[in-house]
Motif scaffolding. Sequence first.
Motif, short mmCIF file in Angstrom:
data_model
loop_
_atom_site.label_atom_id
_atom_site.label_comp_id
_atom_site.label_asym_id
_atom_site.label_seq_id
_atom_site.Cartn_x
_atom_site.Cartn_y
_atom_site.Cartn_z
N CYS A 1 17.54 16.31 43.92
CA CYS A 1 17.03 14.94 43.80
C CYS A 1 15.55 14.94 43.40
N LEU B 1 13.66 12.18 43.13
CA LEU B 1 12.99 10.93 43.51
C LEU B 1 11.69 11.22 44.29
N HIS C 1 11.90 11.54 48.01
CA HIS C 1 12.81 12.50 48.64
C HIS C 1 11.98 13.44 49.52
N SER D 1 21.52 17.37 46.40
CA SER D 1 21.91 16.24 47.25
C SER D 1 22.13 14.98 46.42
N CYS E 1 21.95 9.65 46.93
CA CYS E 1 21.37 10.91 47.40
C CYS E 1 21.54 10.97 48.90
N CYS F 1 17.80 11.62 50.75
CA CYS F 1 16.83 10.55 51.01
C CYS F 1 17.52 9.20 51.18
#
Length: 355
Positions: A38, A40, A43, A55, A67, A70
Amino acid sequence: MATWIDFRELRQKLHFADVLRHYNVQAKVKGDRAYGLCPLPRHPKRSDGRKRTPSLSVNLSRNIYNCFGCQNGGNAIEFVAKMEGLDPQNAEQFREAALKAAKIFGIELSGRKDNRKQKETIAQQTEPPAKKEPEAAATPAPLPVTVNAPLDFQLKHLDPTHPYLASRGFTPETIEHFGLGYCSKGMMQDRIAIPVHNSAGQLVGYAGRLVDDRKVSDERPKYLFPGPRERDGKRWEFHKSELLYNLHRIEKPAQDLIIVEGFASVWWLHQHGWSNAVALMGNSISAAQADSVLKALHADGRLWIFTDGDEAGERCAADIFQKVSPQRFVRWIQMIDCQPTDLTKTELAKHLLSQ
Ligand SMILES: [Zn+2]
């Protein structure tokens, strides 16, 4: 005047595979699913040096992602928004993200520049247009979101006698009081299902605690919370940051309220005679949670901060203190290298009564 965006058209033309490539996500594709680490910004970062496991799961045909690490999920535009540091829940920022996505991915939107102007033009025509315009695909986006809606089902066949709970010292009375039980199938497989209620006592979701710590990974977090669901043009989301675990069982206004990070601390305190505890279900306090604390406490009531004795717990305590102390008496019970569940009844009494 702002450009009118046809979000539905953009959602259809924006391919998640391109989005993943653009943000350098090495994804493994299986059928119409892609899995990867992930990217992001929010995260959680690994600090223990363990290898990260994928994830992030993307449904390429439905153009949505999830995800487990997160607890994020949504469509491709929302993903781009988060990657670009924009809040997809904020209409202005969502628009900005949509325009950005169209630009990055070279998507030409055929949508008329201004929908309202178009309607006016039609209204001014004396004769109806010969060929009927196709219905404008003016789907407002994001989809209407319902947060923390009461569930219309309950998990059945939960096993309250699973050895995990007993091994952590919880009695059958405590387990029953909180409605806990081991789940052997579905999303909650291998987890203790924990019913989470809103302040009115309505069941709004289940958290799941993995019983085997060795199986914890980015893909299988220790605690699993409900992800977003889309159905019938609506979107349902679970926001733990707008809830306080166990708040509905507290008699209000409370003279004393104990605030902890995790579920288990609430169970432990209850089992030892302190039933006036609520949990943040994490190690930060949101404005909504701080507000709930203030509402639950009597004007001259006291808040006891009982977070874990680690760095995150200290940060959390400082944050709670900052948000609540201007309006209520606040006391921090500082733990060092341990957490409330490590204490015996005598130790708890010492901390909670002597201060
Ligand atoms: Zn993530």
